[in-house]
Design an enzyme around this catalytic site. Structure first.
Site, PDB file in Angstrom:
ATOM      1  N   ASP A  76     -21.040  22.202  36.200  1.00 26.45           N
ATOM      2  CA  ASP A  76     -22.443  22.619  36.119  1.00 26.45           C
ATOM      3  C   ASP A  76     -23.035  22.179  34.789  1.00 26.45           C
ATOM      4  O   ASP A  76     -22.613  22.638  33.727  1.00 26.45           O
ATOM      5  CB  ASP A  76     -22.551  24.141  36.251  1.00 26.45           C
ATOM      6  CG  ASP A  76     -23.997  24.613  36.165  1.00 26.45           C
ATOM      7  OD1 ASP A  76     -24.654  24.677  37.221  1.00 26.45           O
ATOM      8  OD2 ASP A  76     -24.474  24.904  35.044  1.00 26.45           O
ATOM      9  N   TYR A  81     -28.990  19.674  28.234  1.00 22.62           N
ATOM     10  CA  TYR A  81     -27.774  19.924  27.456  1.00 22.62           C
ATOM     11  C   TYR A  81     -27.396  18.723  26.598  1.00 22.62           C
ATOM     12  O   TYR A  81     -26.556  18.837  25.697  1.00 22.62           O
ATOM     13  CB  TYR A  81     -26.596  20.269  28.372  1.00 22.62           C
ATOM     14  CG  TYR A  81     -26.760  21.516  29.200  1.00 22.62           C
ATOM     15  CD1 TYR A  81     -27.793  22.423  28.970  1.00 22.62           C
ATOM     16  CD2 TYR A  81     -25.881  21.800  30.245  1.00 22.62           C
ATOM     17  CE1 TYR A  81     -27.946  23.567  29.737  1.00 22.62           C
ATOM     18  CE2 TYR A  81     -26.013  22.942  31.014  1.00 22.62           C
ATOM     19  CZ  TYR A  81     -27.056  23.822  30.768  1.00 22.62           C
ATOM     20  OH  TYR A  81     -27.192  24.946  31.548  1.00 22.62           O
ATOM     21  N   LYS A 106     -29.997  19.987  36.316  1.00 23.10           N
ATOM     22  CA  LYS A 106     -31.217  20.782  36.352  1.00 23.10           C
ATOM     23  C   LYS A 106     -32.406  19.987  35.828  1.00 23.10           C
ATOM     24  O   LYS A 106     -32.278  19.186  34.892  1.00 23.10           O
ATOM     25  CB  LYS A 106     -31.050  22.066  35.529  1.00 23.10           C
ATOM     26  CG  LYS A 106     -29.820  22.889  35.932  1.00 23.10           C
ATOM     27  CD  LYS A 106     -29.620  24.096  35.047  1.00 23.10           C
ATOM     28  CE  LYS A 106     -28.297  24.771  35.341  1.00 23.10           C
ATOM     29  NZ  LYS A 106     -27.141  24.049  34.786  1.00 23.10           N
ATOM     30  N   HIS A 139     -34.829  24.243  36.319  1.00 26.43           N
ATOM     31  CA  HIS A 139     -34.104  24.956  35.264  1.00 26.43           C
ATOM     32  C   HIS A 139     -34.777  26.271  34.881  1.00 26.43           C
ATOM     33  O   HIS A 139     -34.102  27.281  34.659  1.00 26.43           O
ATOM     34  CB  HIS A 139     -33.986  24.049  34.035  1.00 26.43           C
ATOM     35  CG  HIS A 139     -32.844  24.393  33.143  1.00 26.43           C
ATOM     36  ND1 HIS A 139     -32.184  23.452  32.377  1.00 26.43           N
ATOM     37  CD2 HIS A 139     -32.222  25.564  32.867  1.00 26.43           C
ATOM     38  CE1 HIS A 139     -31.213  24.024  31.692  1.00 26.43           C
ATOM     39  NE2 HIS A 139     -31.216  25.314  31.963  1.00 26.43           N
TER      40      HIS A 139
END
Length: 329
Positions: A76, A81, A106, A139
């Site tokens: 995930d 990120y 996301k 997200h």
């Protein structure tokens, strides 16, 4: 023997070992919990995933390799990120076939405009080295303008349907197999699903843990066929120690012969949610993958303890983003 020894060693290493009084089971005799859930599409999503949020550069690749070696098949991640390229390289270097993997990413807030969805999705696909995602989530239920520093796009925040229609198009194109949401409360889910959706949200990824168990959202989601995914399942970084020291958690760990972390992760799956433990420490990645059925009386005691205190939500960026509202209200 190895499983029992490993559980003891890991419990000691986390500093939460306590003397167990009375009979204790061997973890090898415990019943395993379901390894997958079935989504509306018919696809089977693994119930335990490696979360790569806050995994630092140079660490996340090894974490992914360790996870795959331990049996994980669900990774995930998210575009924001900033580690998708390293994750993709680790996937490339692994011997796990793409069809055996479940990859989640996301859509970030700045790319909710329909014309921006596909290009940013393509960027994620390129970095991960894949032609498709198994799951793509909105997200946050907050849209920003593409340019600028968190400039609110009020229209797309109030009505995410144009964004959702573009995600549905990505499903039809084969770039995404399933679509879902993240950080949506009941009101925001209802706001989205009031539209004539071609594909309903498959999952809702939210902050779920002992300190923020969200029983109302969990019950409502089950009643409405929406699967929850638990991020920060052991609590925030500052809460993990407190979580693993909860008396009910330690008691169950002693009685079942497993670690406190395994108790909490098992509790999440037994509640009927996907769980996303995050770690870059090899021993903990391996530990977090094993989930076991907790006897009903002990499960109910842990559930009651989780719901007995005032909920403590840690992840709420509303003030940081200078929003004129609380995203969870």
């Amino acid at each position: 023997m190895y499983a029992a020894f490993s559980a003891a060693r890991l419990a000691r290493s986390r500093g939460f070992w306590t003397t167990c009084y009375g009979p204790s089971r061997n973890s090898s005799t415990l019943t395993k919990l379901p390894s997958h859930y079935t989504l509306p599409s018919g696809d089977k999503i693994p119930s335990v995933a490696l979360g790569v949020w806050q995994a630092a550069p140079g660490e996340v690749g090894n974490a992914v390799k360790t996870a795959l070696g331990a049996g994980y098949r669900h990774i995930d991640g998210a575009w924001i990120y900033r580690n998708e390229a390293e994750v993709g390289q680790a996937l490339k270097e692994s011997s796990v076939p793409r069809e055996d993997l479940w990859l989640t990413s996301k859509l970030w807030n700045n790319y909710h405009a329909p014309e921006d969805v596909e290009p940013i999705l393509d960027d994620t696909l390129s970095k991960l080295g894949t032609d498709y995602l198994d799951l793509y989530l909105i997200h946050w239920p907050v849209a920003f303008k593409k340019e600028g520093n968190n400039v609110l796009d009020k229209a797309l925040t109030d009505d995410p349907y144009p964004t959702w229609k573009k995600l549905e198009e990505m499903v039809d194109k084969g770039k995404v197999k399933n679509i879902g949401i993240s950080n949506f409360n009941i009101r925001r889910v209802q706001n989205l699903t009031a539209n004539p959706l071609k594909y309903k949200p498959a999952v809702n990824q939210v902050e779920l843990n002992f300190w923020n168990p969200q029983p109302d959202l969990l019950e409502w989601s089950k009643e409405n066929g929406l699967l929850l995914e638990a991020y920060s399942p052991l609590g925030s970084n500052k809460q993990v120690g407190e979580t693993l020291a909860v008396p009910e958690v330690k008691d169950i760990a002693c009685k079942l012969g497993i670690t406190p972390a395994q108790v909490i992760i098992s509790w999440h799956v037994q509640r009927g949610t996907i769980v996303l433990p995050k770690s870059v420490t090899a021993s903990r990645i391996v530990e977090n993958y094993d989930v076991f059925e907790i006897p009903q009386d002990l499960f109910e005691k842990l559930e009651a303890a989780a719901n007995a205190h005032t909920p403590q939500r840690v992840v709420n960026p509303s003030k940081g983003w200078k929003l004129p509202f609380d995203v969870f209200e």
